[in-house]
Structure formats: C-alpha cells, structure tokens
Write a protein that holds these residues in place. Sequence first.
Motif, PDB file in Angstrom:
ATOM      1  N   LEU A  99      17.911  42.694  78.659  1.00  0.00           N
ATOM      2  CA  LEU A  99      17.701  41.244  78.666  1.00  0.00           C
ATOM      3  C   LEU A  99      17.092  40.779  77.359  1.00  0.00           C
ATOM      4  N   GLY A 100      16.241  41.593  76.781  1.00  0.00           N
ATOM      5  CA  GLY A 100      15.493  41.133  75.611  1.00  0.00           C
ATOM      6  C   GLY A 100      16.073  41.565  74.292  1.00  0.00           C
ATOM      7  N   GLU A 101      17.156  42.344  74.291  1.00  0.00           N
ATOM      8  CA  GLU A 101      17.661  42.915  73.045  1.00  0.00           C
ATOM      9  C   GLU A 101      18.015  41.825  72.030  1.00  0.00           C
ATOM     10  N   PHE A 102      17.480  42.003  70.812  1.00  0.00           N
ATOM     11  CA  PHE A 102      17.704  41.002  69.775  1.00  0.00           C
ATOM     12  C   PHE A 102      18.445  41.563  68.562  1.00  0.00           C
ATOM     13  N   GLY A 103      17.885  42.620  67.986  1.00  0.00           N
ATOM     14  CA  GLY A 103      18.367  43.113  66.690  1.00  0.00           C
ATOM     15  C   GLY A 103      19.849  43.414  66.628  1.00  0.00           C
ATOM     16  N   ALA A 104      20.279  44.350  67.442  1.00  0.00           N
ATOM     17  CA  ALA A 104      21.674  44.787  67.387  1.00  0.00           C
ATOM     18  C   ALA A 104      22.616  43.643  67.728  1.00  0.00           C
ATOM     19  N   VAL A 105      22.256  42.884  68.751  1.00  0.00           N
ATOM     20  CA  VAL A 105      23.090  41.767  69.194  1.00  0.00           C
ATOM     21  C   VAL A 105      23.155  40.696  68.114  1.00  0.00           C
ATOM     22  N   SER A 106      22.025  40.479  67.456  1.00  0.00           N
ATOM     23  CA  SER A 106      21.967  39.457  66.422  1.00  0.00           C
ATOM     24  C   SER A 106      22.967  39.756  65.308  1.00  0.00           C
ATOM     25  N   VAL A 107      23.085  41.030  64.941  1.00  0.00           N
ATOM     26  CA  VAL A 107      23.991  41.398  63.853  1.00  0.00           C
ATOM     27  C   VAL A 107      25.447  41.219  64.275  1.00  0.00           C
ATOM     28  N   ILE A 108      25.772  41.616  65.475  1.00  0.00           N
ATOM     29  CA  ILE A 108      27.181  41.711  65.865  1.00  0.00           C
ATOM     30  C   ILE A 108      27.730  40.439  66.512  1.00  0.00           C
ATOM     31  N   SER A 109      26.812  39.558  66.989  1.00  0.00           N
ATOM     32  CA  SER A 109      27.314  38.435  67.799  1.00  0.00           C
ATOM     33  C   SER A 109      27.878  37.307  66.953  1.00  0.00           C
ATOM     34  N   GLY A 110      27.349  37.114  65.735  1.00  0.00           N
ATOM     35  CA  GLY A 110      27.813  35.992  64.933  1.00  0.00           C
ATOM     36  C   GLY A 110      27.181  34.662  65.336  1.00  0.00           C
ATOM     37  N   HIS A 111      26.278  34.685  66.321  1.00  0.00           N
ATOM     38  CA  HIS A 111      25.522  33.482  66.752  1.00  0.00           C
ATOM     39  C   HIS A 111      26.429  32.314  67.086  1.00  0.00           C
ATOM     40  N   LEU A 112      27.497  32.512  67.789  1.00  0.00           N
ATOM     41  CA  LEU A 112      28.363  31.398  68.156  1.00  0.00           C
ATOM     42  C   LEU A 112      27.823  30.742  69.421  1.00  0.00           C
ATOM     43  N   ARG A 113      27.336  29.537  69.259  1.00  0.00           N
ATOM     44  CA  ARG A 113      26.717  28.845  70.386  1.00  0.00           C
ATOM     45  C   ARG A 113      27.680  28.677  71.544  1.00  0.00           C
ATOM     46  N   GLY A 114      27.202  28.973  72.715  1.00  0.00           N
ATOM     47  CA  GLY A 114      28.043  28.811  73.905  1.00  0.00           C
ATOM     48  C   GLY A 114      29.068  29.916  74.047  1.00  0.00           C
ATOM     49  N   LYS A 115      29.167  30.814  73.031  1.00  0.00           N
ATOM     50  CA  LYS A 115      30.145  31.897  73.131  1.00  0.00           C
ATOM     51  C   LYS A 115      29.490  33.273  73.099  1.00  0.00           C
ATOM     52  N   THR A 116      28.807  33.547  71.984  1.00  0.00           N
ATOM     53  CA  THR A 116      28.227  34.886  71.864  1.00  0.00           C
ATOM     54  C   THR A 116      26.707  34.838  71.732  1.00  0.00           C
ATOM     55  N   ASN A 117      26.137  33.703  72.066  1.00  0.00           N
ATOM     56  CA  ASN A 117      24.685  33.576  71.959  1.00  0.00           C
ATOM     57  C   ASN A 117      24.000  34.056  73.238  1.00  0.00           C
ATOM     58  N   THR A 118      23.118  35.031  73.095  1.00  0.00           N
ATOM     59  CA  THR A 118      22.316  35.428  74.258  1.00  0.00           C
ATOM     60  C   THR A 118      20.997  34.654  74.208  1.00  0.00           C
ATOM     61  N   LEU A 119      20.209  34.747  75.242  1.00  0.00           N
ATOM     62  CA  LEU A 119      18.956  33.978  75.304  1.00  0.00           C
ATOM     63  C   LEU A 119      18.033  34.254  74.114  1.00  0.00           C
ATOM     64  N   PRO A 120      17.756  35.522  73.777  1.00  0.00           N
ATOM     65  CA  PRO A 120      16.865  35.749  72.631  1.00  0.00           C
ATOM     66  C   PRO A 120      17.393  35.129  71.349  1.00  0.00           C
ATOM     67  N   LEU A 121      18.713  35.189  71.145  1.00  0.00           N
ATOM     68  CA  LEU A 121      19.284  34.586  69.941  1.00  0.00           C
ATOM     69  C   LEU A 121      19.149  33.066  69.982  1.00  0.00           C
ATOM     70  N   HIS A 122      19.351  32.524  71.172  1.00  0.00           N
ATOM     71  CA  HIS A 122      19.247  31.085  71.356  1.00  0.00           C
ATOM     72  C   HIS A 122      17.839  30.599  71.034  1.00  0.00           C
ATOM     73  N   VAL A 123      16.855  31.353  71.447  1.00  0.00           N
ATOM     74  CA  VAL A 123      15.460  30.995  71.158  1.00  0.00           C
ATOM     75  C   VAL A 123      15.267  30.911  69.647  1.00  0.00           C
ATOM     76  N   GLU A 124      15.796  31.875  68.930  1.00  0.00           N
ATOM     77  CA  GLU A 124      15.615  31.888  67.484  1.00  0.00           C
ATOM     78  C   GLU A 124      16.265  30.666  66.832  1.00  0.00           C
ATOM     79  N   ILE A 125      17.485  30.355  67.298  1.00  0.00           N
ATOM     80  CA  ILE A 125      18.182  29.196  66.731  1.00  0.00           C
ATOM     81  C   ILE A 125      17.381  27.921  66.957  1.00  0.00           C
ATOM     82  N   LEU A 126      16.917  27.729  68.195  1.00  0.00           N
ATOM     83  CA  LEU A 126      16.140  26.522  68.503  1.00  0.00           C
ATOM     84  C   LEU A 126      14.891  26.456  67.641  1.00  0.00           C
ATOM     85  N   TYR A 127      14.250  27.593  67.473  1.00  0.00           N
ATOM     86  CA  TYR A 127      13.006  27.632  66.714  1.00  0.00           C
ATOM     87  C   TYR A 127      13.273  27.289  65.254  1.00  0.00           C
TER      88      TYR A 127
END
Lengths: 295, 250
Positions: free
Chosen positions: A233-261
């Motif tokens: 649930l909390g994984e950030f690092g690996a997911v952050s590199v591979i997801s591409g931060h596409l909102r609504g598509k590949t964004n997980t909760l931890p990544l979303h928190v970072e974007i909002l911040y």
Amino acid sequence: MAQKRQRTYQQDIVGDGILAVQKVREPHTEASGKGIRCGLIGICALFLFVMLVLPLAVVVINALRDGWAAYQEAVMDEYTVRALQLTLFTAVTAVAVNTVFGVFAAFLLSKFYFRGRQILAALIDIPFSISPVIAGLVFILTFGNVGWMGDFLKAHGIRIVFAVPGVVLATVFVTFPFVFRELFPVLNAQGKDEEEAAALMGAGWFTIFRKITFPHMKWALLYGVILCAARALGEFGAVSVISGHLRGKTNTLPLHVEILYNEFNTTAAFAVSSILVILAVLILIARTIVEWKKA
Amino acid sequence: MYVQMEHINKTFDGFQASNDVTFGVEKGHLAALLGPSGSGKTTILRMIAGLDKPDSGDIMIDGMRVNDLPGSRRGIGFVFQNYALFRYMTVADNIAFGLEVQKKGKKEIRTRVEELLELISMQDLGKRYPHQLSGGQRQRVAFARALAPNPQLLLLDEPFAAIDAKVRRELRTWLKEMIGRVGITSIFVTHDQEEAMEVADTIIITNQGRIEQIGTPEAICHHPATDFVSEFVDVERYEAFAALASSHGS
C-alpha cells in the motif's frame, strides 16, 4: 539404594543452584533496576511520541485544517478515488502473487534438500537489499521502449512501463520476500520429521501439505500477508519511477500525495495521506490480533 | 532372514556413512543397532525405511528387493526420535492417519484406533493433543501410530533418547513386552549399550559406517570380535545387569 542417594544429591545441586541465582539477582533488581526501568520506558515513550505520534497527529490536524467539507472534497476527488482504487488493486494483486510464491518457496526450501537451495534463498532476499528506485529503473530498462524486451512488447501491443502492469510488477518485486521470510523460519524449525512420518504412511504431498505443513504455518502466513499488504500500500520509490505519474491512470495514493504536495495543495495532500494512515491503523490492528493469536 | 542388507554403501557429501554394510534380522526378532554417534546407525535405519537411498547394495525385506519401492509400500512402521507426532491432530487422529490415507472405512478405523489406545492403556486420552502428553505417553502414541496400518516391520530411531532417565527404564520394559506381544520384527537404533543389552535379542554393533559384530548380548560381551567391540562394550556393566535380571527372574 544407589539410585536414591543419587537423587538426593541431584536435589542438593538444584537447591543450591536456585539459592545462588537468587542471591546474585536480589541486589540488582532492588537497587538499580527500578531506575533503569523508568529511564528506559521514558526514553521509549519520548522517542515514540516524537517519531510516530506527533507526525501522525500533524497529518490528521492538517487534513482537517480547512474544515470537514474541504477534507471530504479532497478525499472524494475523482483522481483520489482512482488512485485509491489502483493502490488497492495493486496491493491485492501483489499480496496474492507473493503469497502463492512465498508459500511454495518456503515449503520447497525448508522441506527439501537440493543443490543450490542456499543460492535460491539468497535470491529471494534481493528486493530487501536493493533500493526500490533501482528496482523501478531495472524494470524500465527491461521492459521500456529502449529496453531489452521493448521491441518484442511493442510488436505484441503490451504496455508495461508507464502503465498499470508496471506499477503492479514493481510492487510485486518490492514486496516479494515478506511472506517467504515469515514462513521460512517457522517451517524450518518444524523440521521434516512429521512430513516424513506422513509420507511413510503413504500420504501424498498435497495431503501432507494440507494436513501437516499448513496448520503449522497459518498464523505466520497471515502475518506475512499483512506485512506484505502494508508495504504494498505504501510503496513509493519503485512505483514512482515506473508509473510515469499519469493522473487517474497510473497514480497510486503515495504518488498522488506527492503531486498534491508539490502543487502547494497542502490540505488535500494531508487529507489523502490520512487515507493511508487509516489503512495503516487497520493493518496495525489486524497485526496485533494475529500476533496475539499466534502466541 | 526377514530383513537382509547386502553390501550397502552410502556417502553424504564425501562422508562415508555406510561402508559395505551386510547383516540380517530374523523374523520376529528384536534387533538393536548399537554404536557411538556418527557411526551410521540411523542412516541404516533410514535406508531400510526408504527415507534415504543407498549408493549401492541391496535391501531385502521378506525376500524381495525393495530398493526402488517407496517407504510407504515396504510394510514398515517408523517411530522417530522425537516421535514426530502430528501436533495439530489429536491422539486418535494421529493413530488414524495411516488408515485414513489407505482409505479404510470409518468404522474399521474407529475400531482399530480404540484397539490400539487400549493396547497402550490410553483409552481416555484419545482427544488430547500431543503437547498435552508426557514424554512417555508421546512415545506410546508414536508406537501405536506406527503399528496402526499393521506393518510387518517396526523401525525405531533412538526411541528412549527424548525421555528423562527416571522413566526410561520403565518404558524399555514396556516396549519390549509390547513388541513381544504384537510379535513384530523390530529394529531399533541406540547409542546406549545398557538399553541394547536389556531390550534386544540381537545386537548389531556399528562403527565408522562399518558393522563390527553381530550377535546376542551375551556373545558380544564374552566374545568380542574386534578391538573396537571389546573397548566399546562394558563387560562389568553387562554382568551386573545380567545378575540383576536373573535375580528378578527367580
């Protein structure tokens, strides 16, 4: 007669032994023990307060800073809900995959002896020793456009990098050892006598696993699953590199928190964080129950 | 010979556990594999049971070569050193396990379990779990469990090692009597010569993977075949024991 004499002699030794132990212990526990104990408890409490309670309280307070309506809006936001869905989907998949492989690996490595089992056990631990960021990069280099399997995947229309499969893959990788690590020591300590006894009576491997191995490991398994879920649930690092931060598509909760911040949307960032905090608390409760049952 | 080992060799990672092992055990006999630890006696027992495979040589049970037969089809019962009772099953379920695997009828299983519980005088303890039993009781359950499917050969690995010294003597007598009553060919492993002398009809002395001597307790004491045997066997202890046994007899 001789036996009787021997017994009294043994009792003497035991009696003296206990007395001696008590004599040594008494001054220690009476005089300095209390001070040390209070001191240690104090340090622990202070540490826990500063490192855990205070930050969590800050999350909750900041999340509710602009009132309940703002909190609700942030939590019910479309992208937040999507991110929560993806996070839960990823976690469930990762846990399912790692439970199956973890159980097989632990059963294999604890009950069978073969060449290279030490190497296999060490390989399973790799995700513990590799930085998650590197894990993410490895997947990009393997499955990305310029990567090793890039052409092959492209030709077959499979997207892994910057897509949901990549997020899941990275999470599976990072949480890979948890279930195995919980099960292996338990099964190893059990030895294989019970399994051998059952096999000698003609039981097949599945019967042996179901009736003898599984009952022994079920609490450790549940514990491993919980730890694995928490990490997934909390994984950030690996997911952050591979997801591409596409909102609504590949964004997980931890990544979303970072974007909002990073958008200075602090209230929303904390509000979304509070979802993760709630999930963490639920897992903590489950963990405590399992630990209590396991004992 | 009911069990016959012919020129058995076995190596573990360069360590020779069995070196040209040849011996036989007659039907109905109770034989002891006696030797210091590391002498290869447990390996021999595990090979008879099919838990380990010999590198070369033949294992014969009841006139048939069983090397390629899985342990479950050799007609043996095995009592492990720490009994290896199934800890998440009751005493009755432990005893019933082998019969259930063979898909015997419910009624038949129940009758057999009751019969065995009576044999080991634990009729009222069938619903207990292994951790609720004493060491001696656990051994009795392991014995009953091994006997449940009616094996022709009983193998016991250090059956008294996990029991404290006070109860051990009592259990030895009990086990010898039980094996006699059931009339089953049995082989047990021990490093304790007193145990071997008291319980076995035949003693097989092992040392460094080799068989040093095979014979009755008396023959081994009075006519040791090798230097090792004469050094290993404590004749005085045997004679004291034999005197005690004969005084009990009269």
